[in-house]
Design an enzyme around this catalytic site. Structure first.
Site, PDB file in Angstrom:
ATOM      1  N   ASP A  17       0.828  -1.208   0.000  1.00 12.57           N
ATOM      2  CA  ASP A  17       0.000   0.000   0.000  1.00 12.57           C
ATOM      3  C   ASP A  17       0.868   1.266   0.000  1.00 12.57           C
ATOM      4  O   ASP A  17       1.966   1.262   0.552  1.00 12.57           O
ATOM      5  CB  ASP A  17      -0.888  -0.031   1.252  1.00 12.57           C
ATOM      6  CG  ASP A  17      -2.067   0.908   1.141  1.00 12.57           C
ATOM      7  OD1 ASP A  17      -2.282   1.501   0.067  1.00 12.57           O
ATOM      8  OD2 ASP A  17      -2.782   1.060   2.147  1.00 12.57           O
ATOM      9  N   ASN A  19       1.326   3.398  -2.927  1.00 17.34           N
ATOM     10  CA  ASN A  19       1.890   3.809  -4.225  1.00 17.34           C
ATOM     11  C   ASN A  19       1.400   5.199  -4.640  1.00 17.34           C
ATOM     12  O   ASN A  19       2.172   6.015  -5.137  1.00 17.34           O
ATOM     13  CB  ASN A  19       1.483   2.823  -5.326  1.00 17.34           C
ATOM     14  CG  ASN A  19       2.067   1.449  -5.121  1.00 17.34           C
ATOM     15  OD1 ASN A  19       3.000   1.273  -4.359  1.00 17.34           O
ATOM     16  ND2 ASN A  19       1.512   0.471  -5.811  1.00 17.34           N
ATOM     17  N   GLY A  20       0.100   5.415  -4.470  1.00 17.92           N
ATOM     18  CA  GLY A  20      -0.496   6.688  -4.882  1.00 17.92           C
ATOM     19  C   GLY A  20       0.097   7.851  -4.110  1.00 17.92           C
ATOM     20  O   GLY A  20       0.484   8.877  -4.693  1.00 17.92           O
ATOM     21  N   ASN A  65     -10.881  -2.577  -6.140  1.00 19.94           N
ATOM     22  CA  ASN A  65     -10.082  -1.654  -6.965  1.00 19.94           C
ATOM     23  C   ASN A  65     -10.758  -1.290  -8.295  1.00 19.94           C
ATOM     24  O   ASN A  65     -10.376  -0.325  -8.945  1.00 19.94           O
ATOM     25  CB  ASN A  65      -8.682  -2.225  -7.248  1.00 19.94           C
ATOM     26  CG  ASN A  65      -7.751  -2.169  -6.049  1.00 19.94           C
ATOM     27  OD1 ASN A  65      -6.839  -2.974  -5.926  1.00 19.94           O
ATOM     28  ND2 ASN A  65      -7.966  -1.214  -5.146  1.00 19.94           N
TER      29      ASN A  65
HETATM   30  C1  FPP Z   1      -2.072   0.243  -3.241  1.00 19.74           C
HETATM   31  O1  FPP Z   1      -1.582   1.553  -3.309  1.00 19.74           O
HETATM   32  C2  FPP Z   1      -1.495  -0.550  -4.321  1.00 19.74           C
HETATM   33  C3  FPP Z   1      -2.198  -1.105  -5.333  1.00 19.74           C
HETATM   34  C4  FPP Z   1      -3.646  -0.986  -5.483  1.00 19.74           C
HETATM   35  C5  FPP Z   1      -1.488  -1.867  -6.390  1.00 19.74           C
HETATM   36  C6  FPP Z   1      -0.311  -2.639  -5.922  1.00 19.74           C
HETATM   37  C7  FPP Z   1       0.341  -3.360  -7.006  1.00 19.74           C
HETATM   38  C8  FPP Z   1       1.688  -3.416  -7.167  1.00 19.74           C
HETATM   39  C9  FPP Z   1       2.608  -2.786  -6.216  1.00 19.74           C
HETATM   40  C10 FPP Z   1       2.331  -4.190  -8.251  1.00 19.74           C
HETATM   41  C11 FPP Z   1       1.556  -5.386  -8.687  1.00 19.74           C
HETATM   42  C12 FPP Z   1       2.411  -6.307  -9.418  1.00 19.74           C
HETATM   43  C13 FPP Z   1       1.993  -7.297 -10.234  1.00 19.74           C
HETATM   44  C14 FPP Z   1       2.959  -8.286 -10.708  1.00 19.74           C
HETATM   45  C15 FPP Z   1       0.607  -7.417 -10.692  1.00 19.74           C
HETATM   46  P1  FPP Z   1      -2.598   2.735  -3.455  1.00 19.74           P
HETATM   47  O2  FPP Z   1      -2.776   3.026  -4.893  1.00 19.74           O
HETATM   48  O3  FPP Z   1      -3.862   2.399  -2.721  1.00 19.74           O
HETATM   49  O4  FPP Z   1      -1.826   3.880  -2.740  1.00 19.74           O
HETATM   50  P2  FPP Z   1      -2.451   5.054  -1.878  1.00 19.74           P
HETATM   51  O5  FPP Z   1      -3.142   4.393  -0.709  1.00 19.74           O
HETATM   52  O6  FPP Z   1      -1.276   5.857  -1.468  1.00 19.74           O
HETATM   53  O7  FPP Z   1      -3.395   5.792  -2.760  1.00 19.74           O
END
Ligand code: FPP
Length: 240
Positions: A17, A19-20, A65
């Site tokens: 968690d 990334n955003g 998602n």
């Molecule tokens: C949550 O961060 C992350 C995700 C929804 C996607 C995670 C996926 C990967 C790291 C790579 C996947 C790899 C493969 C091989 C399919 P968020 O977007 O909710 O972050 P935030 O809470 O900061 O907005």
């Protein structure tokens, strides 16, 4: 790190968690964070395999998602392609086998094909299993298990009093992981203290490790810290 293999968890599950937020801090679009998140995943896969972990289950795309903006959903569902295109030789070199859990039927056909190909290309590997949760939701998984079991009861194949924990386990998507289907350790990055519909049944007795570090910043050293913390925990499984 001092490898005390007795204390290395066999199955580790990760909610990747943050990334955003990582991207936003850099004034970049959210997908930039997801792309970096894939790079982090590669490093953690290598490290987990080195440590002798048998199964690494990662939450890549949840059933919730789908409600994200269409562009982001498309980007997320294209990540498996990026991952395999750039990492397949390394997976094979490290003897890592890929599998997945989730409702594959509702994924775009291209994503399904990529996953099938990734599985096929690594199917002979005998080291760690990288188990990717894709279009996965635990309530949905449990609902499906209940439907399967109820159908067997309705058809007279099963008596209701034969339904026990083992039987329920056998109808969950993690069944193929056998004795290791329940994670020993669950890690969630980015400071959120929730399960978010991830492996609700399987995590009943798992140790939890939360860190404020955002997933793209989560390095093998931080993974080691989680494993060290795990090795200090006393697991009692409800006993004294
Ligand atoms: C949550 O961060 C992350 C995700 C929804 C996607 C995670 C996926 C990967 C790291 C790579 C996947 C790899 C493969 C091989 C399919 P968020 O977007 O909710 O972050 P935030 O809470 O900061 O907005």
């Amino acid at each position: 790190m001092n490898h005390d293999l007795e204390k290395i968890p066999k199955h580790v599950a990760i909610i990747m968690d943050g990334n955003g937020r990582w991207a936003k801090k850099r004034m970049m679009p959210r997908v930039f964070g997801h792309r970096k998140g894939v790079e982090t995943l590669k490093e953690i896969v290598i490290r987990a395999n080195e440590l002798g972990i048998k199964i690494l289950t990662v939450y890549a795309f949840s059933t919730e998602n789908w409600s994200r903006p269409e562009d982001e959903v498309n980007f997320l569902l294209n990540l498996p392609k990026d991952f395999f295109d750039s990492f397949l030789p390394q997976l094979n070199k490290n003897n890592v086998k890929v599998d997945y859990i989730g409702d594959a039927n509702r994924l775009p056909e291209e994503t399904q094909a990529i996953m099938q190909e990734g599985l096929a290309q690594t199917s002979k590997n005998t080291g760690m299993i990288l188990n990717i949760a894709l279009n996965y939701g635990s309530r949905q998984e449990i609902t499906q298990a209940v439907q399967l079991i109820a159908t067997k009861v309705a058809q007279g194949e099963l008596m209701p009093n034969a339904i026990d924990e083992e039987l329920i386990d056998a109808h969950l998507m993690t069944h193929f992981l056998g004795e290791y289907s329940a994670p020993d350790l669950m890690i969630r990055t980015s400071g959120e203290l929730r399960l978010s519909n991830f492996l609700l049944w399987q995590l009943a007795y798992s140790e939890f490790y939360f860190t404020d570090i955002l997933w793209p910043d989560f390095k093998p050293e931080q993974f080691d810290e989680a494993i060290i913390e795990y090795s200090k925990r006393k697991r009692r499984f409800g006993k004294v």
